[in-house]
Design a protein around this motif. Structure first.
Motif, PDB file in Angstrom:
ATOM      1  N   LEU A 196      -0.223   7.140   4.476  1.00  0.00           N
ATOM      2  CA  LEU A 196       1.181   7.069   4.867  1.00  0.00           C
ATOM      3  C   LEU A 196       1.549   5.610   5.073  1.00  0.00           C
ATOM      4  O   LEU A 196       0.940   4.922   5.897  1.00  0.00           O
ATOM      5  CB  LEU A 196       1.431   7.844   6.163  1.00  0.00           C
ATOM      6  N   GLN A 197       2.537   5.132   4.321  1.00  0.00           N
ATOM      7  CA  GLN A 197       3.047   3.783   4.522  1.00  0.00           C
ATOM      8  C   GLN A 197       4.130   3.858   5.599  1.00  0.00           C
ATOM      9  O   GLN A 197       5.156   4.509   5.422  1.00  0.00           O
ATOM     10  CB  GLN A 197       3.628   3.240   3.217  1.00  0.00           C
ATOM     11  N   VAL A 198       3.900   3.188   6.730  1.00  0.00           N
ATOM     12  CA  VAL A 198       4.817   3.277   7.870  1.00  0.00           C
ATOM     13  C   VAL A 198       5.855   2.168   7.820  1.00  0.00           C
ATOM     14  O   VAL A 198       7.058   2.414   7.887  1.00  0.00           O
ATOM     15  CB  VAL A 198       4.035   3.237   9.203  1.00  0.00           C
ATOM     16  N   SER A 199       5.404   0.934   7.699  1.00  0.00           N
ATOM     17  CA  SER A 199       6.313  -0.206   7.613  1.00  0.00           C
ATOM     18  C   SER A 199       5.673  -1.296   6.771  1.00  0.00           C
ATOM     19  O   SER A 199       4.458  -1.328   6.585  1.00  0.00           O
ATOM     20  CB  SER A 199       6.645  -0.748   9.012  1.00  0.00           C
ATOM     21  N   GLY A 200       6.517  -2.195   6.246  1.00  0.00           N
ATOM     22  CA  GLY A 200       6.004  -3.208   5.337  1.00  0.00           C
ATOM     23  C   GLY A 200       5.731  -2.610   3.965  1.00  0.00           C
ATOM     24  O   GLY A 200       6.141  -1.492   3.654  1.00  0.00           O
ATOM     25  N   GLN A 201       5.035  -3.369   3.159  1.00  0.00           N
ATOM     26  CA  GLN A 201       4.782  -2.971   1.777  1.00  0.00           C
ATOM     27  C   GLN A 201       3.309  -3.116   1.445  1.00  0.00           C
ATOM     28  O   GLN A 201       2.681  -4.121   1.804  1.00  0.00           O
ATOM     29  CB  GLN A 201       5.602  -3.857   0.841  1.00  0.00           C
ATOM     30  N   MET A 202       2.753  -2.099   0.790  1.00  0.00           N
ATOM     31  CA  MET A 202       1.384  -2.175   0.309  1.00  0.00           C
ATOM     32  C   MET A 202       1.383  -2.126  -1.217  1.00  0.00           C
ATOM     33  O   MET A 202       1.988  -1.240  -1.814  1.00  0.00           O
ATOM     34  CB  MET A 202       0.527  -1.026   0.830  1.00  0.00           C
ATOM     35  N   ILE A 203       0.723  -3.089  -1.829  1.00  0.00           N
ATOM     36  CA  ILE A 203       0.467  -3.032  -3.263  1.00  0.00           C
ATOM     37  C   ILE A 203      -1.009  -2.720  -3.431  1.00  0.00           C
ATOM     38  O   ILE A 203      -1.856  -3.452  -2.926  1.00  0.00           O
ATOM     39  CB  ILE A 203       0.810  -4.358  -3.962  1.00  0.00           C
ATOM     40  N   PHE A 204      -1.298  -1.609  -4.078  1.00  0.00           N
ATOM     41  CA  PHE A 204      -2.710  -1.331  -4.334  1.00  0.00           C
ATOM     42  C   PHE A 204      -2.928  -1.163  -5.827  1.00  0.00           C
ATOM     43  O   PHE A 204      -2.174  -0.509  -6.524  1.00  0.00           O
ATOM     44  CB  PHE A 204      -3.247  -0.152  -3.515  1.00  0.00           C
TER      45      PHE A 204
END
Length: 275
Positions: free
Chosen positions: A36-44
């Motif tokens: 679950l992405q809560v806040s900000g940004q994840m690049i995977f």
């Protein structure tokens, strides 16, 4: 950017990633993960695709993958993501209890963005009390939480059966193809061996036959060749690519580059300026 160890998911079933700075790490996912992405940004990034996860999005990420992850806080908010590890020993017990028999190896998409579901969101809300100390989720509670996650995922999409209950081991991969797809991941030689379906000794032996070089030497040469191309042809800055290409520090990258090519990245950049 800080480098994280590549075994952070080895003990817990729930893991909270929080940071106020951009960070990057490489990992071997030996078990599937519900994210679950809560806040900000994840690049995977895996060997097959690159995904950007935005706040509120939920992903099911397949086991047996190398993954390169960049976490970025946005709009002065702290970055936060919650990961729930679908422990394979629990999945095996669940499959036996439900008499599920998946005979074919899963070959569909390895990383799935899930449709919005109030049930899945409620599941993540139930994990909040444990995020301060994830090891508090002990047997039998961890078994119940994994089973709960599986029940909700199956309700969302029964076609996930093959994804969740494929217990086959990594097959003996073609080394040439595998390494050219995965050389950028900064993980141990032991983990490369695991995902190619080999013991460490067998991996080193087959590697020498395939590339006529030991693994560490080949990896460094291959990463530096890719770096040279990015700097010369795409005019990338070393600071923008060294982590992406599997180097742990910029100073080590510069040292290795000069040793292999006899000149520095700055020499290439200066050539661009004189043209």
């Amino acid at each position: 950017m800080k480098k994280h160890p590549d075994n952070i998911f080895s003990e817990n079933i729930v893991y909270s990633l929080d940071t106020k700075k951009q960070t990057e790490y490489d990992n071997l996912l030996w078990e599937s993960v519900l994210l679950l992405q809560v806040s900000g940004q994840m690049i995977f990034e895996t060997s097959s695709e690159k995904i950007t996860a935005h706040p509120g999005e939920i992903y099911l990420v397949r086991k047996h993958q190398f993954i390169k992850t960049t976490k970025t806080p946005i709009n002065n908010e702290e970055y936060k993501a919650v990961l729930f590890i679908l422990k394979e020993d629990v999945l095996r017990k669940y499959a036996l209890e439900r008499n599920l028999n998946v005979r074919e190896k899963y070959k569909d998409k390895a990383n799935l963005r899930l449709a919005e579901s109030p049930y899945i969101k409620s599941f993540f809300n139930s994990l909040k009390p444990y995020l301060q100390d994830p090891k508090n989720i002990q047997d039998p509670l961890n078994i119940l939480k994994v089973k709960e996650a599986v029940e909700l995922l199956m309700r969302l999409n029964f076609d996930l059966t093959g994804f969740l209950f494929d217990f086959s081991e990594p097959h003996k991969a073609d080394l040439d193809s595998f390494m050219r797809q995965n050389f950028k991941f900064n993980v141990s030689i032991e983990k490369f061996a695991l995902l190619t379906g080999r013991s460490l000794a067998s991996f080193k032996r087959d590697f020498k036959k395939t590339f006529n070089l030991p693994p560490r030497q080949w990896l460094q040469h291959r990463r530096l060749a890719a770096a040279h191309f990015e700097i010369e042809k795409n005019r990338k800055k070393p600071s923008a690519i060294y982590l992406e290409l599997g180097f742990e520090s910029l100073s080590h990258f510069h040292f290795a580059f000069k040793k292999q090519f006899g000149y520095t990245p700055k020499d290439i950049i200066n050539q661009h300026k004189t043209k």
